[in-house]
Motif scaffolding. Structure first.
Motif, PDB file in Angstrom:
ATOM      1  N   VAL A  52      -8.495   7.300  11.972  1.00 45.37           N
ATOM      2  CA  VAL A  52      -9.625   6.632  11.314  1.00 45.37           C
ATOM      3  C   VAL A  52      -9.118   5.867  10.097  1.00 45.37           C
ATOM      4  O   VAL A  52      -9.031   6.389   8.991  1.00 45.37           O
ATOM      5  CB  VAL A  52     -10.757   7.614  10.942  1.00 45.37           C
ATOM      6  N   LYS A  53      -8.730   4.649  10.372  1.00 45.96           N
ATOM      7  CA  LYS A  53      -8.318   3.734   9.310  1.00 45.96           C
ATOM      8  C   LYS A  53      -8.997   2.406   9.644  1.00 45.96           C
ATOM      9  O   LYS A  53      -8.958   1.961  10.790  1.00 45.96           O
ATOM     10  CB  LYS A  53      -6.796   3.586   9.311  1.00 45.96           C
ATOM     11  N   VAL A  54      -9.649   1.830   8.657  1.00 46.52           N
ATOM     12  CA  VAL A  54     -10.384   0.586   8.918  1.00 46.52           C
ATOM     13  C   VAL A  54      -9.918  -0.505   7.964  1.00 46.52           C
ATOM     14  O   VAL A  54      -9.459  -0.210   6.861  1.00 46.52           O
ATOM     15  CB  VAL A  54     -11.913   0.816   8.782  1.00 46.52           C
ATOM     16  N   CYS A  88     -15.813  -1.362   2.391  1.00 44.59           N
ATOM     17  CA  CYS A  88     -14.350  -1.298   2.283  1.00 44.59           C
ATOM     18  C   CYS A  88     -13.817  -2.709   2.051  1.00 44.59           C
ATOM     19  O   CYS A  88     -14.111  -3.622   2.830  1.00 44.59           O
ATOM     20  CB  CYS A  88     -13.779  -0.677   3.563  1.00 44.59           C
ATOM     21  N   GLU A 101      -4.610  -2.806  10.265  1.00 40.56           N
ATOM     22  CA  GLU A 101      -4.109  -3.716   9.222  1.00 40.56           C
ATOM     23  C   GLU A 101      -4.908  -5.028   9.200  1.00 40.56           C
ATOM     24  O   GLU A 101      -4.805  -5.844  10.122  1.00 40.56           O
ATOM     25  CB  GLU A 101      -2.606  -4.028   9.380  1.00 40.56           C
ATOM     26  N   SER A 102      -5.649  -5.194   8.127  1.00 41.68           N
ATOM     27  CA  SER A 102      -6.507  -6.379   7.985  1.00 41.68           C
ATOM     28  C   SER A 102      -5.720  -7.683   8.137  1.00 41.68           C
ATOM     29  O   SER A 102      -6.187  -8.614   8.807  1.00 41.68           O
ATOM     30  CB  SER A 102      -7.234  -6.336   6.642  1.00 41.68           C
ATOM     31  N   PHE A 121     -10.969  -4.174   2.477  1.00 42.81           N
ATOM     32  CA  PHE A 121     -10.168  -4.742   3.576  1.00 42.81           C
ATOM     33  C   PHE A 121     -11.078  -5.178   4.731  1.00 42.81           C
ATOM     34  O   PHE A 121     -10.802  -6.151   5.427  1.00 42.81           O
ATOM     35  CB  PHE A 121      -9.129  -3.721   4.061  1.00 42.81           C
TER      36      PHE A 121
END
Ligand SMILES: N[C@@H](CCC(=O)N[C@@H](CS)C(=O)NCC(=O)O)C(=O)O
Length: 118
Positions: free
Chosen positions: A87-89, A53, A105-106, A55
């Motif tokens: 589930v957000k990476v 991913c 949030e990266s 990010f």
């Protein structure tokens, strides 16, 4: 169509992983005492991520540059996936005693790490 999009995204992700490998960040060096103290602090942090991913790669790159030993947990592992309500990476898990914060949030994660460990 969805499979094609997924494959393109995965391919691009792998390409970024490769670029990151070819051009590694310049890693901050600390004396042994400082590094030990930071290693102690980073025990309370975990990064939920996906290997390819973009990010997550960006976030892992900062972690590498700051020479932080943060455990990474892939959400492609069902067990770790279950830890997250959303589930957000990338997602940074910050343990502060009994209090657990999940930071998404990266850019926020990077700002937090840079402020704390730069
Ligand atoms: N704006 C977010 C974007 C994060 C994002 O879109 N992550 C994707 C993976 S690249 C995700 O978690 N998608 C949900 C999933 O794969 O289940 C950030 O900068 O962290």
């Amino acid at each position: 169509m969805r499979i094609l999009l997924k494959a393109t995204r995965e391919g691009l992700g792998r390409l970024i992983v490769f670029a990151d490998y070819i051009f590694p960040p310049k890693i901050i060096k600390r004396n042994e005492k400082e590094q030990k103290s930071i290693d102690k602090e980073t025990k309370s942090l975990k990064l939920y991520h996906i290997y390819a991913c973009p990010f997550c790669i960006k976030t892992r790159r900062v972690i590498k540059r700051l020479n932080l030993n943060i455990e990474t947990r892939s959400v492609q592992n069902e067990e770790f996936r279950k830890h997250l309500p959303e589930v957000k990476v990338p997602c940074l898990r910050i343990e502060n005693g009994d209090n657990i914060e999940l930071m998404y949030e990266s850019n926020d994660i990077i700002a937090y790490l840079e402020k704390k460990f730069n």
